[in-house]
Design an enzyme around this catalytic site. Structure first.
Site, PDB file in Angstrom:
ATOM      1  N   ARG A 258       6.170  -2.731   6.685  1.00  0.00           N
ATOM      2  CA  ARG A 258       7.607  -3.501   6.300  1.00  0.00           C
ATOM      3  C   ARG A 258       6.910  -5.434   6.304  1.00  0.00           C
ATOM      4  O   ARG A 258       5.987  -4.909   7.315  1.00  0.00           O
ATOM      5  CB  ARG A 258       8.876  -3.541   6.899  1.00  0.00           C
ATOM      6  CG  ARG A 258       9.242  -2.056   5.927  1.00  0.00           C
ATOM      7  CD  ARG A 258       9.290  -2.718   4.728  1.00  0.00           C
ATOM      8  NE  ARG A 258      10.260  -1.187   3.587  1.00  0.00           N
ATOM      9  CZ  ARG A 258       9.507  -0.507   2.814  1.00  0.00           C
ATOM     10  NH1 ARG A 258       8.524  -0.951   2.696  1.00  0.00           N
ATOM     11  NH2 ARG A 258       9.970   0.229   2.328  1.00  0.00           N
ATOM     12  N   GLU A 287       9.994 -11.213   0.433  1.00  0.00           N
ATOM     13  CA  GLU A 287       9.330 -10.784  -1.102  1.00  0.00           C
ATOM     14  C   GLU A 287       9.932 -11.524  -2.042  1.00  0.00           C
ATOM     15  O   GLU A 287      11.447 -11.629  -2.193  1.00  0.00           O
ATOM     16  CB  GLU A 287       8.953  -9.845  -1.139  1.00  0.00           C
ATOM     17  CG  GLU A 287       8.324  -9.190   0.218  1.00  0.00           C
ATOM     18  CD  GLU A 287       7.632  -7.621   0.099  1.00  0.00           C
ATOM     19  OE1 GLU A 287       8.506  -6.996  -0.507  1.00  0.00           O
ATOM     20  OE2 GLU A 287       6.948  -7.383   0.520  1.00  0.00           O
ATOM     21  N   HIS A 306       2.930  -5.955  -2.841  1.00  0.00           N
ATOM     22  CA  HIS A 306       4.340  -4.247  -2.810  1.00  0.00           C
ATOM     23  C   HIS A 306       4.179  -3.618  -4.011  1.00  0.00           C
ATOM     24  O   HIS A 306       5.167  -3.047  -4.337  1.00  0.00           O
ATOM     25  CB  HIS A 306       6.168  -5.117  -2.549  1.00  0.00           C
ATOM     26  CG  HIS A 306       6.337  -4.093  -1.383  1.00  0.00           C
ATOM     27  ND1 HIS A 306       7.171  -4.122  -0.627  1.00  0.00           N
ATOM     28  CD2 HIS A 306       6.241  -3.000  -1.346  1.00  0.00           C
ATOM     29  CE1 HIS A 306       8.076  -3.211   0.261  1.00  0.00           C
ATOM     30  NE2 HIS A 306       7.206  -2.246  -0.446  1.00  0.00           N
TER      31      HIS A 306
END
Length: 345
Positions: A258, A287, A306
């Site tokens: 993360r 993000e 991601h």
């Protein structure tokens, strides 16, 4: 134990996978209204814009289940709303391996956290993420940033020596499913792997395990570090200025956990003074990564949006995991991947 379970598909899922779930566990009453959601695709995080009428329909739909496949609209706020609107809800399966972050974002009361069981898709993503971690380690080892920079200048660069796999030591921080698979993959290729974890665990290929408190000491001896951590209070900015200050010069940094586990300001500074020679990031603190982030313009940095966990087989594997847990719930057995609702991992 219970006789049947009403499952609402709250996130995009292909019809054939819904049919597979119903076939494998006939005790499920599955409700699926795909017109209320974006088309099924590899990106689970896509959201659908709905008018007020469609949003009301969607909320009534997700509020009708005893179990949810996916967090509504991948939103902690939406999750809290449906838990409070539906006293019959017993179980929510989150799509991400780190689904605890979605549960935490819902800001639920202790009574609500105790009333509903939350599970994640941990384990499904271990192989693709370990492969991305390997890519990041090799990018640093084989000097991808230097090669890319020279190529952009149309320059036949100096023939500097490159690192060797068998002479490389890597720290894998976080020995959950993703970290253990990464450690096994790296060690299988001939690298020395040091695990950094808060407790002793069985981990194939790991030469030793050090406590998290010794991360700085470990960074002083390794050539690369792979972070495979959840987002918790304890992991926030774990790789920060203090740890990076002790790193061996030219450290390769890879993050498949993360984004909040890295202090990006400290990482940028460490790249600037040479303590970090390469950084490969599948995740970032915010993000999408803001357009004004200095990370975009650093040749030492590779950024993936991601996406490293995404594979063509991911939806089926998650659906199969859900069916297995549904059977366990119906049979009164312990569920897999239950979220710790104190630390949210």
């Amino acid at each position: 134990m219970t006789d049947r379970l009403r499952v609402v598909i709250a996130t995009p899922l292909a019809d054939d996978l819904v049919a597979m779930m119903a076939e494998r566990e006939p005790r499920l009453d599955i409700v699926h209204e795909p017109d209320l959601m974006p088309p099924a695709s590899a990106d689970w995080m896509v959201k659908r814009d709905r008018d007020a009428d469609a949003q009301s329909r969607y909320e009534r739909y997700v509020d009708s289940g005893e179990a949810l496949f996916g967090v509504p609209d991948q939103s902690g706020t939406a999750l809290a709303r449906t838990i409070r609107a539906n006293p019959d809800l017993r179980w929510v399966h989150t799509i991400p391996a780190g689904g605890g972050a979605q549960v935490r974002a819902a800001d639920l009361t202790r009574e609500e956290l105790d009333r509903v069981v939350f599970t994640t898709s941990a384990g499904v993503h271990a192989q693709p993420l370990s492969e991305f971690a390997l890519f990041g380690v090799l990018a640093g080892l084989k000097q991808l940033p230097r090669l890319r920079a020279a190529q952009s200048r149309h320059e036949w660069a100096e023939r500097d020596p490159m690192g060797s796999i068998t002479e490389t030591t890597v720290a894998v921080v976080g020995l959950g499913g993703i970290g253990r698979r990464t450690a096994a993959l790296l060690a299988g290729l001939g690298m020395t792997v040091i695990g950094v974890h808060r407790r002793e665990v069985e981990a194939e290929g790991v030469s030793r395990i050090e406590p998290v408190e010794r991360l700085g000491d470990v960074l002083a001896e390794v050539d690369a570090v792979v972070l495979a951590l959840p987002a918790t209070d304890a992991t926030h900015h774990l790789l920060g200025a203090d740890a990076l200050r002790r790193a061996k010069p030219g450290l390769t940094v890879v993050n498949v956990g993360r984004g909040t586990t890295i202090d990006e300001s400290a990482l940028v500074a460490a790249i600037g003074d040479g303590r970090v020679g390469s950084a490969t990031l599948d995740v970032t603190e915010v993000e999408p990564l803001p357009a004004d982030s200095p990370l975009w313009d650093l040749p030492e940095v590779v950024i993936a949006p991601h996406t490293a966990a995404i594979s063509p087989h991911e939806p089926r594997r998650i659906a199969e995991l859900f069916v297995d847990n549904a059977r366990r719930l119906l049979d009164g057995e312990e569920l897999r991947n239950v979220v710790n609702t104190v630390e949210f991992y």
